[in-house]
Design an enzyme around this catalytic site. Structure first.
Site, mmCIF file in Angstrom:
data_model
loop_
_atom_site.group_PDB
_atom_site.id
_atom_site.type_symbol
_atom_site.label_atom_id
_atom_site.label_comp_id
_atom_site.label_asym_id
_atom_site.label_seq_id
_atom_site.Cartn_x
_atom_site.Cartn_y
_atom_site.Cartn_z
ATOM 1 C CB THR A 61 -1.035 -0.063 1.162
ATOM 2 O OG1 THR A 61 -1.927 1.026 1.027
ATOM 3 C CG2 THR A 61 -0.384 -0.019 2.534
ATOM 4 C CE LYS A 65 -1.629 0.393 -3.506
ATOM 5 N NZ LYS A 65 -3.024 0.735 -3.680
ATOM 6 C CB ALA A 127 -2.348 10.839 -12.041
ATOM 7 N N GLY A 128 -1.970 8.910 -8.923
ATOM 8 C CA GLY A 128 -0.973 8.202 -8.117
ATOM 9 C C GLY A 128 -1.141 6.701 -8.292
ATOM 10 N N GLY A 129 -0.614 5.959 -7.321
ATOM 11 C CA GLY A 129 -0.637 4.495 -7.408
ATOM 12 C C GLY A 129 -2.034 3.933 -7.527
ATOM 13 N NE ARG A 151 -0.786 18.065 -5.632
ATOM 14 C CZ ARG A 151 -0.452 17.724 -4.406
ATOM 15 N NH1 ARG A 151 -0.909 18.411 -3.375
ATOM 16 N NH2 ARG A 151 0.332 16.674 -4.185
ATOM 17 C CB THR A 152 1.338 16.590 -10.901
ATOM 18 O OG1 THR A 152 1.569 16.973 -9.550
ATOM 19 C CG2 THR A 152 2.597 16.760 -11.721
ATOM 20 N N GLY A 241 -14.542 3.687 0.107
ATOM 21 C CA GLY A 241 -13.660 2.717 -0.551
ATOM 22 C C GLY A 241 -13.623 1.357 0.114
HETATM 23 P P1 NAP Z 1 -0.207 8.257 -4.067
HETATM 24 O O1 NAP Z 1 0.430 7.338 -5.061
HETATM 25 O O2 NAP Z 1 0.652 8.911 -3.035
HETATM 26 O O3 NAP Z 1 -0.953 9.403 -4.945
HETATM 27 C C1 NAP Z 1 -1.537 10.500 -4.309
HETATM 28 C C2 NAP Z 1 -2.476 11.226 -5.269
HETATM 29 O O4 NAP Z 1 -3.179 12.233 -4.523
HETATM 30 C C3 NAP Z 1 -1.769 11.950 -6.405
HETATM 31 O O5 NAP Z 1 -2.631 11.971 -7.518
HETATM 32 C C4 NAP Z 1 -1.606 13.369 -5.819
HETATM 33 O O6 NAP Z 1 -1.470 14.382 -6.787
HETATM 34 C C5 NAP Z 1 -2.931 13.517 -5.112
HETATM 35 N N1 NAP Z 1 -2.926 14.510 -4.030
HETATM 36 C C6 NAP Z 1 -2.307 14.412 -2.831
HETATM 37 N N2 NAP Z 1 -2.582 15.506 -2.083
HETATM 38 C C7 NAP Z 1 -3.405 16.319 -2.826
HETATM 39 C C8 NAP Z 1 -4.018 17.569 -2.604
HETATM 40 N N3 NAP Z 1 -3.868 18.236 -1.451
HETATM 41 N N4 NAP Z 1 -4.811 18.080 -3.571
HETATM 42 C C9 NAP Z 1 -4.982 17.396 -4.728
HETATM 43 N N5 NAP Z 1 -4.409 16.208 -5.016
HETATM 44 C C10 NAP Z 1 -3.625 15.671 -4.064
HETATM 45 O O7 NAP Z 1 -1.361 7.534 -3.249
HETATM 46 P P2 NAP Z 1 -2.315 6.351 -3.780
HETATM 47 O O8 NAP Z 1 -1.668 5.039 -3.532
HETATM 48 O O9 NAP Z 1 -2.706 6.691 -5.167
HETATM 49 O O10 NAP Z 1 -3.559 6.438 -2.782
HETATM 50 C C11 NAP Z 1 -4.550 7.449 -2.911
HETATM 51 C C12 NAP Z 1 -5.722 7.159 -1.977
HETATM 52 O O11 NAP Z 1 -6.428 5.990 -2.355
HETATM 53 C C13 NAP Z 1 -5.309 6.953 -0.524
HETATM 54 O O12 NAP Z 1 -6.232 7.638 0.287
HETATM 55 C C14 NAP Z 1 -5.427 5.457 -0.337
HETATM 56 O O13 NAP Z 1 -5.710 5.112 1.024
HETATM 57 C C15 NAP Z 1 -6.617 5.146 -1.231
HETATM 58 N N6 NAP Z 1 -6.655 3.738 -1.698
HETATM 59 C C16 NAP Z 1 -7.721 2.957 -1.350
HETATM 60 C C17 NAP Z 1 -7.798 1.651 -1.816
HETATM 61 C C18 NAP Z 1 -8.961 0.793 -1.450
HETATM 62 O O14 NAP Z 1 -8.871 -0.421 -1.633
HETATM 63 N N7 NAP Z 1 -10.050 1.332 -0.959
HETATM 64 C C19 NAP Z 1 -6.805 1.132 -2.643
HETATM 65 C C20 NAP Z 1 -5.754 1.956 -2.993
HETATM 66 C C21 NAP Z 1 -5.688 3.256 -2.509
HETATM 67 P P3 NAP Z 1 -0.009 14.734 -7.403
HETATM 68 O O15 NAP Z 1 0.268 13.683 -8.430
HETATM 69 O O16 NAP Z 1 -0.174 16.085 -7.968
HETATM 70 O O17 NAP Z 1 0.978 14.686 -6.249
#
Ligand code: NAP
Length: 276
Positions: A61, A65, A127-129, A151-152, A241
């Site tokens: 997680t 990822k 557009a993160g993991g 955002r990016t 989620g």
């Molecule tokens: P990540 O790879 O760190 O990506 C973070 C994303 O959030 C990027 O798109 C980032 O934008 C954006 N972001 C962060 N802070 C922001 C802000 N203040 N304003 C606007 N955009 C912002 O994280 P991830 O793995 O993708 O996880 C994202 C979320 O999904 C987490 O809350 C995680 O717990 C949840 N999740 C849930 C499940 C589930 O099974 N329910 C599975 C996976 C993930 P930038 O690219 O511009 O930095």
């Protein structure tokens, strides 16, 4: 006893140990599943040590990822497209990596929420993991249009570029934009950013919601409540989620154990447990 775990930072909040323990109980599998708080610069070492101790597989997680595919000797098609893994399986020297976030999300939307994605307009925020993992299966569900906004903006554009051929093959109009430039309204809005996790505001205006739209935040528990209230206030149907979490876990369990656990029952039990 076969041993599995989830690696992340933070990881204390993870419900995966409870979910997999319940899957194991209901399917009669002899296994245990723990959580491992992993130092920010220590992912590879943590996986190596877990394998050396006899670990059979792990979930990955935030924020590892994108690091996980480098450790795989073989990648499933979904992980190759996402360039991110949320599951690894260890078979001797072989390490199989896959990504079940997207099939988990689509299963939750289509089976649990009973929303057919075909022909719909979908906004994927982030557009993160997590967003990378879900875009392929979302495209394969054949909505009319998917806009990825982040955002990016460059990260959204790169993600869309990687999925362009798949989108053409499935007749889906797929585009990327920045958070400030998102226009139009959507049947399904998916927040795949970390905003709810960090307590930041909902990153898109309410104008993105068509009346009665389904608005899903990948977060769950108290942290998702702000997004859910925002959706409700603006006439959308909110969803957290938790269903995606249980469904992606069920797919990982299948990859490890070859058995599909009863995910709908476990989702119901987990919702009741969290509400108690
Ligand atoms: P990540 O790879 O760190 O990506 C973070 C994303 O959030 C990027 O798109 C980032 O934008 C954006 N972001 C962060 N802070 C922001 C802000 N203040 N304003 C606007 N955009 C912002 O994280 P991830 O793995 O993708 O996880 C994202 C979320 O999904 C987490 O809350 C995680 O717990 C949840 N999740 C849930 C499940 C589930 O099974 N329910 C599975 C996976 C993930 P930038 O690219 O511009 O930095």
């Amino acid at each position: 006893m076969d041993s599995y775990c989830v690696l992340g930072n933070p990881v204390e909040h993870s419900k995966s140990p409870w979910i997999h323990a319940r899957f194991a109980e209901l399917t009669g599998q002899d296994m245990r599943y723990g959580r491992m708080l992993t130092p920010m610069d220590g992912f590879e070492q943590a996986v190596r040590e877990f394998r050396a101790s006899g670990g059979k597989g792990c979930n990955i997680t935030v924020p590892f990822k994108f690091e996980a595919p480098k450790l795989a000797t073989e990648l499933g098609a979904r992980a190759r497209l996402a360039e991110a893994c949320n599951v690894l399986r260890f078979d001797g020297e072989r390490v199989y990596g896959d990504n079940t976030d997207g099939i988990g999300l689509v299963a939750d939307l289509e089976r649990n929420a009973q929303l057919a994605l075909a022909g719909r307009d979908v906004l994927l925020v982030g557009a993160g993991g997590a967003a990378a993992g879900v875009l392929g299966p979302l495209v394969e569900a054949r909505p009319a249009r998917i806009v990825v906004c982040n955002r990016t903006v460059d990260k959204a554009a790169a993600l869309v570029e990687r999925h362009a051929q798949l989108a053409r093959d499935n007749g889906v109009v797929l585009t990327a934009t920045g958070l400030e430039n998102v226009t139009g309204s959507f049947d399904v809005v998916i927040n795949g950013t970390a905003t709810s996790m960090s307590g930041a505001a909902v990153p898109v205006p309410a104008s993105v919601l068509k009346p009665g739209a389904l608005a899903l935040d990948m977060m769950y528990g108290p942290a998702a409540q702000g997004f859910m209230a925002w959706a409700r206030e603006h006439g959308a149907v909110p969803r957290d989620g938790l269903g995606m979490l249980v469904e992606q876990a069920a797919e990982a369990f299948l990859i490890w154990r070859g058995v599909r656990p009863p995910s709908a029952q476990v989702l119901e039990e987990l919702r009741a447990k969290l509400a108690a």
